[in-house]
Scaffold this motif. Structure first.
Motif, PDB file in Angstrom:
ATOM      1  N   MET A   1       0.972  -1.012  -0.046  1.00 55.75           N
ATOM      2  CA  MET A   1      -0.084   0.048   0.002  1.00 55.75           C
ATOM      3  C   MET A   1       0.926   1.397  -0.061  1.00 55.75           C
ATOM      4  SD  MET A   1      -3.435  -0.996   1.237  1.00 55.75           S
ATOM      5  CE  MET A   1      -3.994   0.416   2.242  1.00 55.75           C
ATOM      6  N   ARG A   2       1.498   1.446  -1.068  1.00 57.56           N
ATOM      7  CA  ARG A   2       2.249   2.552  -1.358  1.00 57.56           C
ATOM      8  C   ARG A   2       1.544   4.000  -1.651  1.00 57.56           C
ATOM      9  NH1 ARG A   2       5.600   1.044  -5.497  1.00 57.56           N
ATOM     10  NH2 ARG A   2       6.462  -0.544  -4.089  1.00 57.56           N
ATOM     11  N   PRO A   3       1.744   5.072  -0.825  1.00 56.93           N
ATOM     12  CA  PRO A   3       1.034   6.136  -1.175  1.00 56.93           C
ATOM     13  C   PRO A   3       1.176   6.771  -2.430  1.00 56.93           C
ATOM     14  CG  PRO A   3       2.207   6.314   1.004  1.00 56.93           C
ATOM     15  CD  PRO A   3       2.601   5.001   0.232  1.00 56.93           C
ATOM     16  N   GLY A   4       0.294   7.131  -3.343  1.00 56.76           N
ATOM     17  CA  GLY A   4       0.275   7.482  -4.518  1.00 56.76           C
ATOM     18  C   GLY A   4       0.221   6.291  -5.642  1.00 56.76           C
ATOM     19  N   SER A   5       0.082   5.237  -5.273  1.00 59.96           N
ATOM     20  CA  SER A   5       0.305   4.104  -6.297  1.00 59.96           C
ATOM     21  C   SER A   5      -0.787   4.071  -6.975  1.00 59.96           C
ATOM     22  CB  SER A   5       0.283   2.820  -5.445  1.00 59.96           C
ATOM     23  OG  SER A   5      -1.105   2.370  -4.824  1.00 59.96           O
ATOM     24  N   ARG A   6      -0.840   3.476  -8.107  1.00 63.27           N
ATOM     25  CA  ARG A   6      -2.138   3.506  -9.207  1.00 63.27           C
ATOM     26  C   ARG A   6      -3.443   2.663  -8.267  1.00 63.27           C
ATOM     27  NH1 ARG A   6      -0.414   1.117 -14.984  1.00 63.27           N
ATOM     28  NH2 ARG A   6      -0.372  -0.747 -13.496  1.00 63.27           N
ATOM     29  N   PHE A   7      -3.081   1.781  -7.504  1.00 65.26           N
ATOM     30  CA  PHE A   7      -4.187   0.994  -6.810  1.00 65.26           C
ATOM     31  C   PHE A   7      -4.846   1.928  -5.973  1.00 65.26           C
ATOM     32  CE2 PHE A   7      -5.387  -1.233  -2.852  1.00 65.26           C
ATOM     33  CZ  PHE A   7      -6.382  -1.807  -3.256  1.00 65.26           C
ATOM     34  N   LEU A   8      -4.147   2.671  -4.984  1.00 65.36           N
ATOM     35  CA  LEU A   8      -4.790   3.563  -4.027  1.00 65.36           C
ATOM     36  C   LEU A   8      -5.185   4.788  -4.808  1.00 65.36           C
ATOM     37  CD1 LEU A   8      -2.208   3.647  -0.914  1.00 65.36           C
ATOM     38  CD2 LEU A   8      -4.533   2.630  -1.188  1.00 65.36           C
ATOM     39  N   ASN A   9      -4.680   5.173  -5.783  1.00 64.49           N
ATOM     40  CA  ASN A   9      -5.437   6.465  -6.500  1.00 64.49           C
ATOM     41  C   ASN A   9      -6.958   5.945  -6.979  1.00 64.49           C
ATOM     42  OD1 ASN A   9      -3.515   8.275  -5.928  1.00 64.49           O
ATOM     43  ND2 ASN A   9      -2.365   7.479  -8.035  1.00 64.49           N
TER      44      ASN A   9
END
Length: 51
Positions: A1-9
């Protein structure tokens, strides 16, 4: 869960409180996991902060 990742975006792109249920959040400035603590709040929810 990396901030700014495509998944979270993609996950954060929609309505934060969809449908008819009532939403509520509880956050604490002492929480060492959720950082920043202000990220607990959802648009359209009853957002509470504990001491």
């Amino acid at each position: 869960m990396r901030p700014g990742s495509r998944f979270l975006n993609a996950l954060n792109a929609g309505d934060e409180t969809p449908g008819t249920p009532r939403y509520a959040t509880w956050g604490s400035p002492c929480d060492l996991v959720i950082n920043p603590s202000s990220s607990v709040a959802l648009s359209g929810a009853l957002n509470s902060t504990t001491a």
